[in-house]
Enzyme design. Sequence first.
Site, PDB file in Angstrom:
ATOM      1  CG  HIS A  81      -1.944   0.994   1.340  1.00 13.30           C
ATOM      2  ND1 HIS A  81      -1.677   2.306   1.674  1.00 13.30           N
ATOM      3  CD2 HIS A  81      -3.282   0.912   1.156  1.00 13.30           C
ATOM      4  CE1 HIS A  81      -2.819   2.978   1.691  1.00 13.30           C
ATOM      5  NE2 HIS A  81      -3.810   2.168   1.382  1.00 13.30           N
ATOM      6  CG  ASP A 158       0.056  -2.515   6.117  1.00  7.20           C
ATOM      7  OD1 ASP A 158      -0.897  -2.484   6.921  1.00  7.20           O
ATOM      8  OD2 ASP A 158      -0.025  -2.096   4.950  1.00  7.20           O
ATOM      9  CD  GLN A 161      -6.961  -4.302   3.765  1.00  8.64           C
ATOM     10  OE1 GLN A 161      -8.027  -4.910   3.759  1.00  8.64           O
ATOM     11  NE2 GLN A 161      -6.885  -2.992   3.613  1.00  8.64           N
ATOM     12  CE  LYS A 184      -8.462  -0.503   6.021  1.00 11.14           C
ATOM     13  NZ  LYS A 184      -8.958  -0.617   4.633  1.00 11.14           N
ATOM     14  CB  CYS A 322      -3.812   3.372  -1.628  1.00 11.42           C
ATOM     15  SG  CYS A 322      -4.992   4.694  -1.349  1.00 11.42           S
TER      16      CYS A 322
END
Length: 366
Positions: A81, A158, A161, A184, A322
């Site tokens: 991302h 990261d 998600q 999220k 993104c």
Amino acid sequence: MERFYREHNANIQRGVHELAEEATQLYEEARQEVAQFLKAGSPREIVFVRGTTEALNLLAWCLGRAVLHPGDEILLTEMEHHSNIVPWQWVAEVTGVRLQVARILDNGEIDCEDWERKLTDKTRIVTFPHASNVLGTLNPVRHLARLAHRFGAVVVVDGAQAAGHIPVDVQELECDFYAFSGHKALGPMGIGVLYGRWECLERLPPYQGGGGMIQAVFWDRTLVAPPPRRFEAGTPNVAGAVGLAVALQYLRSVGMDTIRSHEQKLIDYAQNQLSSLPGIRLVADPKERIAIVSFVVEGVHAHDVATILDREGVAVRAGHHCAMPLMNRLGFSGTVRASFALYNTFQEVDQLVLGLKKVWEIFGHG
């Protein structure tokens, strides 16, 4: 959050009056809830931030000051991302380090052989997503982390998600840092989490200066507080932290394994249904994935697909998500992405299919 503002609203760690003590207690209880959700070793390993983006910017600048020197390297992947590209680019420009990018395979998985080849004695930081926001790929975090640790690299994950969709045990993953956003994980916007192993957090310099992150200030020097307060300058989003804690309690009450199972059934069903439609091309087919499916409709712009689906009561995201370098790698200007969560149903997948048939009809392919 509403109850917090009605009954406990005050700034934290500053006042000795009752409301200030109540607000501080709620804030620290939220930190404990997050630590439990991530299976962190201690609440002091949890830093509240605005979201994954701020967490990654914090790490880029703080690690840049702490561990990077000219000639060093940072290893990323082709599926990042923008939030996990741009901060590292900026830090690389300032520190004189080089960005290395590990390739992905055609099925959307990280090329682990290329990852291992690009790990060298110059690698100081590696960073990659727990799950891709475009491809849905669920990456082998522990395997990648172990390879990186052989070279003494810091491992940044990261988790935007993944955290609200699958069980996350940061100690089992063997990462040094892990970040995710509240929205999220069924929580409010404007609140997020940075987990860091204590020995890693402790050696980082502050990100911002101000109230709340100091022990003492003199004209010639400032003594900073230990983590996590060191990284929480100013008035934090206390209500957001309280709201996030309640959301995570709810997720844990449902059961992350239960959520993972339900979402896996939905994505399997969605892939089977979409692959049977004419003119639909699914993007990537990793062995392990979360409940995200990206696709393109032959001859139809992704934004047009999303607009028609919206009229049919189906909300999807369309564009480059993104992740423009990834789109360039895939050869698309953009894709349509359907994302599923614990509240979605098989009937809603059927509605998506009906909407795509409508797209096909409108553009003269019916």
